[in-house]
Design a protein around this motif. Structure first.
Motif, PDB file in Angstrom:
ATOM      1  N   ALA A  11      -5.839  40.271  43.012  1.00  0.00           N
ATOM      2  CA  ALA A  11      -5.462  39.997  44.401  1.00  0.00           C
ATOM      3  C   ALA A  11      -6.702  39.946  45.297  1.00  0.00           C
ATOM      4  N   LEU A  12      -7.641  40.851  45.072  1.00  0.00           N
ATOM      5  CA  LEU A  12      -8.871  40.870  45.867  1.00  0.00           C
ATOM      6  C   LEU A  12      -9.718  39.629  45.600  1.00  0.00           C
ATOM      7  N   LYS A  13      -9.768  39.200  44.352  1.00  0.00           N
ATOM      8  CA  LYS A  13     -10.505  37.973  44.035  1.00  0.00           C
ATOM      9  C   LYS A  13      -9.874  36.769  44.740  1.00  0.00           C
ATOM     10  N   ALA A  14      -8.549  36.691  44.719  1.00  0.00           N
ATOM     11  CA  ALA A  14      -7.847  35.588  45.371  1.00  0.00           C
ATOM     12  C   ALA A  14      -8.106  35.606  46.881  1.00  0.00           C
ATOM     13  N   ALA A  15      -8.109  36.809  47.472  1.00  0.00           N
ATOM     14  CA  ALA A  15      -8.360  36.925  48.911  1.00  0.00           C
ATOM     15  C   ALA A  15      -9.792  36.509  49.251  1.00  0.00           C
ATOM     16  N   LEU A  16     -10.752  36.921  48.423  1.00  0.00           N
ATOM     17  CA  LEU A  16     -12.153  36.557  48.655  1.00  0.00           C
ATOM     18  C   LEU A  16     -12.325  35.042  48.584  1.00  0.00           C
ATOM     19  N   LEU A  17     -11.715  34.423  47.581  1.00  0.00           N
ATOM     20  CA  LEU A  17     -11.832  32.980  47.440  1.00  0.00           C
ATOM     21  C   LEU A  17     -11.105  32.249  48.574  1.00  0.00           C
ATOM     22  N   GLY A  18     -10.006  32.817  49.049  1.00  0.00           N
ATOM     23  CA  GLY A  18      -9.327  32.245  50.207  1.00  0.00           C
ATOM     24  C   GLY A  18     -10.193  32.309  51.452  1.00  0.00           C
ATOM     25  N   PHE A  19     -10.914  33.418  51.611  1.00  0.00           N
ATOM     26  CA  PHE A  19     -11.847  33.553  52.733  1.00  0.00           C
ATOM     27  C   PHE A  19     -12.950  32.499  52.650  1.00  0.00           C
ATOM     28  N   ILE A  20     -13.488  32.296  51.447  1.00  0.00           N
ATOM     29  CA  ILE A  20     -14.545  31.303  51.252  1.00  0.00           C
ATOM     30  C   ILE A  20     -14.015  29.903  51.543  1.00  0.00           C
ATOM     31  N   GLU A  21     -12.796  29.606  51.111  1.00  0.00           N
ATOM     32  CA  GLU A  21     -12.196  28.302  51.387  1.00  0.00           C
ATOM     33  C   GLU A  21     -12.064  28.060  52.889  1.00  0.00           C
ATOM     34  N   GLY A  22     -11.492  29.033  53.599  1.00  0.00           N
ATOM     35  CA  GLY A  22     -11.324  28.866  55.040  1.00  0.00           C
ATOM     36  C   GLY A  22     -12.642  28.784  55.780  1.00  0.00           C
ATOM     37  N   LEU A  23     -13.644  29.521  55.302  1.00  0.00           N
ATOM     38  CA  LEU A  23     -14.961  29.525  55.943  1.00  0.00           C
ATOM     39  C   LEU A  23     -15.688  28.211  55.742  1.00  0.00           C
ATOM     40  N   THR A  24     -15.561  27.604  54.558  1.00  0.00           N
ATOM     41  CA  THR A  24     -16.409  26.466  54.206  1.00  0.00           C
ATOM     42  C   THR A  24     -15.717  25.111  54.234  1.00  0.00           C
ATOM     43  N   GLU A  25     -14.397  25.058  54.334  1.00  0.00           N
ATOM     44  CA  GLU A  25     -13.687  23.782  54.221  1.00  0.00           C
ATOM     45  C   GLU A  25     -14.155  22.760  55.251  1.00  0.00           C
ATOM     46  N   PHE A  26     -14.379  23.200  56.479  1.00  0.00           N
ATOM     47  CA  PHE A  26     -14.717  22.257  57.536  1.00  0.00           C
ATOM     48  C   PHE A  26     -16.225  22.188  57.807  1.00  0.00           C
ATOM     49  N   LEU A  27     -16.991  22.994  57.083  1.00  0.00           N
ATOM     50  CA  LEU A  27     -18.446  22.925  57.170  1.00  0.00           C
ATOM     51  C   LEU A  27     -18.955  21.944  56.121  1.00  0.00           C
ATOM     52  N   PRO A  28     -20.060  21.263  56.381  1.00  0.00           N
ATOM     53  CA  PRO A  28     -20.573  20.297  55.401  1.00  0.00           C
ATOM     54  C   PRO A  28     -21.330  20.973  54.260  1.00  0.00           C
ATOM     55  N   VAL A  29     -20.666  21.930  53.613  1.00  0.00           N
ATOM     56  CA  VAL A  29     -21.323  22.703  52.557  1.00  0.00           C
ATOM     57  C   VAL A  29     -20.548  22.689  51.237  1.00  0.00           C
ATOM     58  N   SER A  30     -19.373  22.057  51.212  1.00  0.00           N
ATOM     59  CA  SER A  30     -18.521  21.941  50.028  1.00  0.00           C
ATOM     60  C   SER A  30     -17.764  23.229  49.712  1.00  0.00           C
ATOM     61  N   SER A  31     -16.531  23.284  50.172  1.00  0.00           N
ATOM     62  CA  SER A  31     -15.690  24.446  49.885  1.00  0.00           C
ATOM     63  C   SER A  31     -15.373  24.515  48.392  1.00  0.00           C
ATOM     64  N   THR A  32     -15.052  23.363  47.790  1.00  0.00           N
ATOM     65  CA  THR A  32     -14.728  23.349  46.363  1.00  0.00           C
ATOM     66  C   THR A  32     -15.916  23.808  45.529  1.00  0.00           C
ATOM     67  N   GLY A  33     -17.115  23.359  45.909  1.00  0.00           N
ATOM     68  CA  GLY A  33     -18.306  23.794  45.195  1.00  0.00           C
ATOM     69  C   GLY A  33     -18.495  25.297  45.264  1.00  0.00           C
ATOM     70  N   HIS A  34     -18.308  25.870  46.450  1.00  0.00           N
ATOM     71  CA  HIS A  34     -18.441  27.322  46.595  1.00  0.00           C
ATOM     72  C   HIS A  34     -17.375  28.062  45.784  1.00  0.00           C
ATOM     73  N   LEU A  35     -16.146  27.530  45.765  1.00  0.00           N
ATOM     74  CA  LEU A  35     -15.080  28.180  45.003  1.00  0.00           C
ATOM     75  C   LEU A  35     -15.373  28.136  43.503  1.00  0.00           C
ATOM     76  N   ILE A  36     -15.896  27.007  43.032  1.00  0.00           N
ATOM     77  CA  ILE A  36     -16.224  26.900  41.606  1.00  0.00           C
ATOM     78  C   ILE A  36     -17.331  27.886  41.237  1.00  0.00           C
ATOM     79  N   LEU A  37     -18.364  27.964  42.067  1.00  0.00           N
ATOM     80  CA  LEU A  37     -19.475  28.877  41.776  1.00  0.00           C
ATOM     81  C   LEU A  37     -19.026  30.330  41.786  1.00  0.00           C
ATOM     82  N   VAL A  38     -18.370  30.736  42.880  1.00  0.00           N
ATOM     83  CA  VAL A  38     -17.956  32.136  42.998  1.00  0.00           C
ATOM     84  C   VAL A  38     -16.916  32.467  41.933  1.00  0.00           C
ATOM     85  N   GLY A  39     -15.970  31.551  41.718  1.00  0.00           N
ATOM     86  CA  GLY A  39     -14.948  31.789  40.701  1.00  0.00           C
ATOM     87  C   GLY A  39     -15.541  31.934  39.313  1.00  0.00           C
ATOM     88  N   HIS A  40     -16.575  31.158  39.035  1.00  0.00           N
ATOM     89  CA  HIS A  40     -17.226  31.222  37.718  1.00  0.00           C
ATOM     90  C   HIS A  40     -17.812  32.613  37.472  1.00  0.00           C
TER      91      HIS A  40
END
Length: 288
Positions: free
Chosen positions: A27-56
């Motif tokens: 649950a904590l991992k899912a919440a952390l990744l949700g935070f990263i998604e919301g933080l980065t989705e609208f920034l030009p930094v790639s939310s999917t890229g950050h999720l793949i890296l952190v998730g890995h």
């Protein structure tokens, strides 16, 4: 396949009375990744890229990489909440206002190239490109492009998204196709495309918000259709947690991003991409 590793599932105690539940760590991992998604989705930094890296590196795997796509719906709702009055005005104006019709048509035109590309290459993209090495290289390359574009003296012809022409929207949509490569960034590609087509930095970022709605809604619907049979109760619960946290975080980011971009441009995000990409590559070579 589940979000947790086989070793984790073996250690997990049996659910009481057969009712499924998820452990606190997941649950904590899912919440952390949700935070990263919301933080980065609208920034030009790639939310999917950050999720793949952190998730890995969290050892967090999802069936068909669905988690990374499906929690984007939370970010969509964040935009809808912030822009509800304007969207409602556009919806009503489609029947009475020529400028509103042209703008809505422009967003749909910009959406189509990525929709067609995603539908044709969905499986290939997920199977071949969703890995940390591709993400890191894309982050660094995209950061260098942002640095160059942010410093270019471009002719600004459009200060308001409502003045974007259909041809200009098509060009932005073609740039968005580059974001099929994880790490490129959907918002980054569309912002660069808009600026090179004559938009101001603020207008480019705002159009990226509007284009995100059909693009992310389409990706959500298509991915859910393709992978819903693979998702367990635990998977759905993790997605729900990530979705909720992404929505709350996305609300905060959307409200402040345009003002930040107007004052500081995109250079801070370019360096963010480069630093994350370099650290990610170092970790990839050391730990795999």
């Amino acid at each position: 396949m589940s979000f947790s590793t086989p070793a984790d599932s073996q250690k997990r105690p049996a659910p009481p009375h057969g009712f499924p539940f998820m452990n606190v760590a997941l649950a904590l991992k899912a919440a952390l990744l949700g935070f990263i998604e919301g933080l980065t989705e609208f920034l030009p930094v790639s939310s999917t890229g950050h999720l793949i890296l952190v998730g890995h590196y969290l050892n967090f795997a999802s069936p068909g990489h669905s988690f990374e796509v499906l929690i984007q719906l939370g970010a969509i709702l964040a935009i809808l909440s912030v822009y509800f009055a304007r969207l409602w005005g556009l919806a009503k104006g489609v029947f009475t206002d020529h400028q509103a019709r042209v703008f809505v048509l422009g967003v749909l035109i910009a959406f189509l190239p990525a929709a067609l590309t995603g539908a044709v290459m969905h499986s290939t993209i997920k199977n071949m490109l969703f890995n940390p090495f591709v993400v890191c290289v894309s982050l660094i390359a995209g950061g260098l492009v942002l640095l160059v574009v942010d410093e270019m003296r471009l002719s600004v012809q459009h200060e308001d998204v409502s003045t974007f022409t259909p041809l200009m929207c098509l060009k932005i949509g073609l740039f968005q196709c580059l974001a099929m490569i994880p790490g490129v960034s959907r918002s980054g590609a569309t912002i660069v495309g808009a600026m090179l087509s004559g938009a101001s930095k603020r207008a480019a970022a705002e159009f990226s918000f509007f284009l995100a709605m059909p693009t992310m809604a389409g990706a959500f619907t298509y991915d859910l259709f393709k992978n819903h049979k693979l998702l367990s109760f635990e998977d759905a619960t993790a997605i729900g947690i990530g979705f909720f946290v992404a929505f709350i975080t996305g609300l905060i980011v959307v409200r402040g991003l345009l003002d930040f971009v107007t004052r500081h441009g995109f250079t801070p995000f370019a360096w963010w991409r480069i630093v994350v990409g370099c650290f990610g590559l170092a970790a990839w070579f050391v730990y795999g």
